[in-house]
Design an enzyme around this catalytic site. Structure first.
Site, mmCIF file in Angstrom:
data_model
loop_
_atom_site.group_PDB
_atom_site.id
_atom_site.type_symbol
_atom_site.label_atom_id
_atom_site.label_comp_id
_atom_site.label_asym_id
_atom_site.label_seq_id
_atom_site.Cartn_x
_atom_site.Cartn_y
_atom_site.Cartn_z
ATOM 1 N N ASP A 1 0.851 -1.273 0.200
ATOM 2 C CA ASP A 1 0.008 -0.017 0.300
ATOM 3 C C ASP A 1 0.844 1.215 -0.012
ATOM 4 O O ASP A 1 2.189 1.037 0.250
ATOM 5 C CB ASP A 1 -0.870 -0.044 1.348
ATOM 6 C CG ASP A 1 -0.252 0.106 2.470
ATOM 7 O OD1 ASP A 1 0.883 -0.743 2.529
ATOM 8 O OD2 ASP A 1 -0.544 0.923 3.277
ATOM 9 N N GLU B 1 0.045 -1.045 5.753
ATOM 10 C CA GLU B 1 1.017 -0.539 6.773
ATOM 11 C C GLU B 1 0.868 1.057 6.905
ATOM 12 O O GLU B 1 1.378 1.396 8.129
ATOM 13 C CB GLU B 1 2.522 -0.844 5.982
ATOM 14 C CG GLU B 1 3.744 -0.637 7.089
ATOM 15 C CD GLU B 1 4.116 0.906 7.155
ATOM 16 O OE1 GLU B 1 5.044 1.006 8.063
ATOM 17 O OE2 GLU B 1 3.988 1.710 6.307
HETATM 18 ZN ZN LIG Z 1 6.858 2.045 4.108
#
Ligand SMILES: [Zn+2]
Length: 452
Positions: free
Chosen positions: A87, A155
């Site tokens: 992501d 994340e």
């Molecule tokens: Zn990162």
């Protein structure tokens, strides 16, 4: 290993990275606003790009979109986990010299650049890991112990994917002997007096406290304000907090870093850095003033990030709220941080709440086979580089792995200039193609070193 790569296969990793950067896998704080189509396209693209990986490794999809690969080893020693996330922080075309999801190439040779959101953070690492494993499978290698690849999908927001992967591994009784995730990089010119490139490897990361200060008070018309309104009381609390920074100190990791790098410093600085028994107070002052980065290395930091008051221009606030983002130094704790704020504010009418908190990570050792493997792979990939431990200032997915492993290291195998580091989470994120290919070599070496 295969002989010297031909120019066309040499370009293949770059084309893979470009294709994946073009998928706008943007993490949204409001998770329901996420457009999942690019994530699904990403998951679907990998088997086509890496057929050998997808033949030799099993792949599970965890928590919706996170990926866990397992390459079964020949022995049952402690497994290795190579981590990355796919992501990215949202971006629009505004302010970009080259659009964030076009993966344009500019320049030639050593100055050739690949532009786009996710090149440095963190698709570059993810592609480098897969290139390394693909090459190893094609060369007939098999890892001695199980090798896992853990690719998170959120994340940049909640990190739920990595947590779910850790839950899964924990339930299977797996205790990795080495976990490697994004983190430090190969940098130059950040440590005074040291000319050589430095590879900073995170052995821990700071904790995080999100804390709110709030004042509740009867509202009313702004034409007849009380002596101390809710907003004024809150502002006073913020000023008091700002006047009282957390105490500074050198952690054992700071000391090891200073001594490691100090041995390479020139002139009188070498003496300062290698005689800490005498120069410690001087160094603490120096770190406090040198840059915001060095200041953050030696203390818990606090930043007021959000403020709210009344809904109307002519109405007193019934409730005024400030959000304080605190990064807790290794060696301190969430409880100490909250207590520090309470004492600094010293006003019982300011309510302190802690909606989110995580302790600093345990410190992974800088001796033993796991550290030695990371260190020697860095030195072989980047000859002449000094390898040093440090405490990562930001938080990453790898902190969840501290639950199941004592050997968690945070290092992105890329050379990053200060200018490039400044594009992380900002506009014009880009990476040198030569740097990316060095990262591919790093993971190729690492995977081979783990294999028969
Ligand atoms: Zn990162």
């Amino acid at each position: 290993m295969a002989a010297h790569p031909s120019p066309s296969t040499h370009r293949l990793p770059v084309e893979h990275l470009r294709e994946l950067v073009r998928l706008p896998t943007m993490s949204r704080t409001e998770v329901e606003q996420t457009d999942w189509a690019p994530f699904e396209a990403f998951v679907e693209a990998l088997p086509r790009m890496y057929p050998a990986v997808h033949g030799a490794l099993t792949r599970e999809i965890i928590a919706g979109h996170s990926l866990l690969y397992r390459w079964k080893g020949t022995d049952d020693g402690p497994p290795t986990v190579l981590m990355a996330h796919y992501d990215v922080v949202p971006a629009t075309e505004d302010g970009w010299e080259h659009p964030p999801f076009a993966a344009e190439l500019t320049g030639n040779g050593e100055s050739e650049l690949i532009w786009g959101r996710g090149t440095l953070d963190d698709k570059g690492s993810l592609v480098a890991v897969l290139e390394g494993v693909e090459a190893a499978v094609l060369a007939g290698a098999v890892p001695r112990s199980d090798l896992y690849l853990s690719f998170g999908h959120d994340e940049e927001t909640v990190g739920g994917g990595a947590q779910a992967i850790v839950d899964e591994l924990a339930s299977r009784g797996i205790r990795p002997g080495l976990v490697l995730d994004e983190g430090g990089a190969v940098v130059e010119g950040v440590f005074p007096g040291v000319a050589e490139p430095i590879a900073v490897v995170g052995v821990s990361e700071k904790g995080i406290v999100t804390l709110t200060l709030s004042v509740d008070q009867g509202g009313g018309h702004a034409s007849t304000p009380p002596r101390l309104s809710a907003t004024a009381r809150l502002a006073r609390a913020i000023v008091r907090l700002n006047r009282r920074p957390f105490p500074s100190g050198l952690t054992p990791t700071n000391v090891e870093m200073i001594e490691t790098l100090g041995g390479h410093a020139s002139g009188p600085l070498r003496w300062v850095f290698t005689n800490l028994w005498l120069t410690r107070p001087l160094l603490l002052r120096l770190f406090g003033r040198l840059s915001d980065e060095t200041a953050a290395m030696v203390r818990t930091t606090q930043a007021v990030t959000q403020l709210s008051g009344s809904q109307a221009a002519n109405a007193l606030a019934e409730r005024a709220v400030a959000t304080v983002n605190i990064r807790v130094a290794v060696g301190s704790s969430v409880a100490e941080a909250v207590e520090h704020v309470r004492r600094a504010v010293r006003d019982p009418r300011v309510t302190i709440a802690v909606p989110q908190a995580s302790e600093p990570s345990p410190v992974s050792p800088t001796t033993g086979p796991a550290w030695e493997l990371v260190r020697s792979t860095i030195v072989e990939t980047y000859p002449g580089t000094i390898v040093t431990p440090y405490v990562m200032l930001a938080a990453s997915d790898s902190r969840h792995f501290a639950r199941i492993s004592d050997h968690v290291y945070r290092f992105s195998p890329f050379r990053m200039s200060a200018q490039e580091r400044g594009t992380l989470h900002a506009m014009n994120e880009r990476m040198h193609v030569a740097t990316f290919l060095d990262g591919v070599r790093f993971y190729t070496r690492l995977v081979r070193a783990l294999s028969n």
